[in-house]
Motif scaffolding. Sequence first.
Motif, PDB file in Angstrom:
ATOM      1  N   LEU A  18       0.834  -1.207   0.000  1.00 25.90           N
ATOM      2  CA  LEU A  18       0.000   0.000   0.000  1.00 25.90           C
ATOM      3  C   LEU A  18       0.874   1.265   0.000  1.00 25.90           C
ATOM      4  O   LEU A  18       0.619   2.215  -0.764  1.00 25.90           O
ATOM      5  CB  LEU A  18      -0.919   0.006   1.220  1.00 25.90           C
TER       6      LEU A  18
ATOM      7  N   LEU B 178      -6.933   5.299  -4.254  1.00 26.94           N
ATOM      8  CA  LEU B 178      -7.073   3.932  -3.699  1.00 26.94           C
ATOM      9  C   LEU B 178      -8.308   3.705  -2.835  1.00 26.94           C
ATOM     10  O   LEU B 178      -8.394   2.710  -2.122  1.00 26.94           O
ATOM     11  CB  LEU B 178      -5.816   3.506  -2.924  1.00 26.94           C
TER      12      LEU B 178
ATOM     13  N   ILE C   1      -5.852  -4.744  -2.027  1.00 28.61           N
ATOM     14  CA  ILE C   1      -4.626  -5.037  -1.264  1.00 28.61           C
ATOM     15  C   ILE C   1      -4.987  -5.875  -0.039  1.00 28.61           C
ATOM     16  O   ILE C   1      -4.325  -6.862   0.277  1.00 28.61           O
ATOM     17  CB  ILE C   1      -3.913  -3.719  -0.878  1.00 28.61           C
ATOM     18  N   GLN C   2      -6.076  -5.499   0.622  1.00 28.18           N
ATOM     19  CA  GLN C   2      -6.477  -6.213   1.837  1.00 28.18           C
ATOM     20  C   GLN C   2      -6.912  -7.651   1.515  1.00 28.18           C
ATOM     21  O   GLN C   2      -6.567  -8.581   2.240  1.00 28.18           O
ATOM     22  CB  GLN C   2      -7.602  -5.428   2.536  1.00 28.18           C
TER      23      GLN C   2
ATOM     24  N   ILE D  50      -4.714   0.128   6.937  1.00 30.88           N
ATOM     25  CA  ILE D  50      -4.977   0.487   5.538  1.00 30.88           C
ATOM     26  C   ILE D  50      -5.948   1.660   5.470  1.00 30.88           C
ATOM     27  O   ILE D  50      -5.736   2.637   4.745  1.00 30.88           O
ATOM     28  CB  ILE D  50      -5.485  -0.752   4.759  1.00 30.88           C
TER      29      ILE D  50
ATOM     30  N   VAL E  48      -4.884   5.318   3.905  1.00 30.00           N
ATOM     31  CA  VAL E  48      -5.587   5.824   2.716  1.00 30.00           C
ATOM     32  C   VAL E  48      -6.314   7.120   3.039  1.00 30.00           C
ATOM     33  O   VAL E  48      -6.275   8.086   2.269  1.00 30.00           O
ATOM     34  CB  VAL E  48      -6.554   4.750   2.156  1.00 30.00           C
TER      35      VAL E  48
ATOM     36  N   SER F 213      -8.405  -0.685  -5.773  1.00 30.28           N
ATOM     37  CA  SER F 213      -8.454   0.094  -4.519  1.00 30.28           C
ATOM     38  C   SER F 213      -7.682  -0.658  -3.440  1.00 30.28           C
ATOM     39  O   SER F 213      -7.239  -1.798  -3.633  1.00 30.28           O
ATOM     40  CB  SER F 213      -9.907   0.302  -4.054  1.00 30.28           C
ATOM     41  N   ALA F 214      -7.557  -0.014  -2.289  1.00 29.61           N
ATOM     42  CA  ALA F 214      -6.858  -0.654  -1.172  1.00 29.61           C
ATOM     43  C   ALA F 214      -7.604  -1.894  -0.679  1.00 29.61           C
ATOM     44  O   ALA F 214      -7.010  -2.740   0.001  1.00 29.61           O
ATOM     45  CB  ALA F 214      -6.672   0.352  -0.032  1.00 29.61           C
TER      46      ALA F 214
ATOM     47  N   GLY G 243      -3.994   9.351   1.274  1.00 28.88           N
ATOM     48  CA  GLY G 243      -4.385   8.921  -0.064  1.00 28.88           C
ATOM     49  C   GLY G 243      -4.735  10.071  -0.997  1.00 28.88           C
ATOM     50  O   GLY G 243      -4.612   9.940  -2.205  1.00 28.88           O
TER      51      GLY G 243
ATOM     52  N   GLU H 142       2.210   1.823  -3.357  1.00 30.17           N
ATOM     53  CA  GLU H 142       1.169   2.336  -4.275  1.00 30.17           C
ATOM     54  C   GLU H 142       0.938   3.825  -4.044  1.00 30.17           C
ATOM     55  O   GLU H 142       0.690   4.577  -4.982  1.00 30.17           O
ATOM     56  CB  GLU H 142      -0.166   1.581  -4.080  1.00 30.17           C
TER      57      GLU H 142
END
Length: 223
Positions: free
Chosen positions: A18, A82, A174-175, A70, A74, A170-171, A78, A21
């Motif tokens: 993250l 994301l 990632i999660q 996260i 973000v 989006s994040a 952010g 990114e």
Amino acid sequence: MIVVHHLNNSRSQRVLWLLEELGLEYEVRRYERDPRTMMAPSALKQVHPLGKSPVITDGPLTLAESGAIIEYLVSRYGAGRLAPPVGTLEYTRYIYWLHYAEGSVMPPLLMRLVFNRIANGPVPFFIKPIARKIAATADRTIVAPQLKVHLDYLEGELGNSDWFAGREFSAADIQVSFPLEAARSRAGLDASRPRLMNFLDRIHARPAYLKALERGGKYDLLK
Ligand SMILES: N[C@@H](CCC(=O)N[C@@H](CS)C(=O)NCC(=O)O)C(=O)O
């Protein structure tokens, strides 16, 4: 400066990804799992009482729990990247996946890990057959059916859109990546679920993902 307390082969790889990114500066402090127990070293308890990874520090803030980390990173850094705009349906889906990854799909994946370790770990020879039998039965009757439901569900969700929250990466992706990588390593996720495999191929090709691997070091998820 954001500091990521990073345990090898663990969920904290997501936080490094993250941060890459988002193009943020950060420091990685590394911790190694005990090679026998696979647990985190006690040094992590000096950072946060639970002694788990990930944990970040950012100025006076110490924050554990990957979904919370996260969301924090973000929303604070952010600048609109994301995460879908607040108030949209995609934003609700984004929040849902941030919670689902740790709250719903990780528990059966963790149970699979524990039963694998009971079945294959070092136990006295005279109880080994019994331990194996109990682990195999519990896995077959409790864990495997749950994992199938989750993997079928996740495969179906990617039939609606390329990414979990909607059309944009989006994040949340990632999660969700960690349970999917764990599922490939220990729950038989394979080409029979082509959308999930394609998702993994797409994320693994992202420059930020690759850069985060360089920063994090060996990433070989436990079976
Ligand atoms: N739900 C937490 C789970 C944290 C967690 O269990 N982390 C694992 C790494 S994957 C850990 O620290 N394991 C070592 C240990 O429990 O000693 C999160 O998402 O941050």
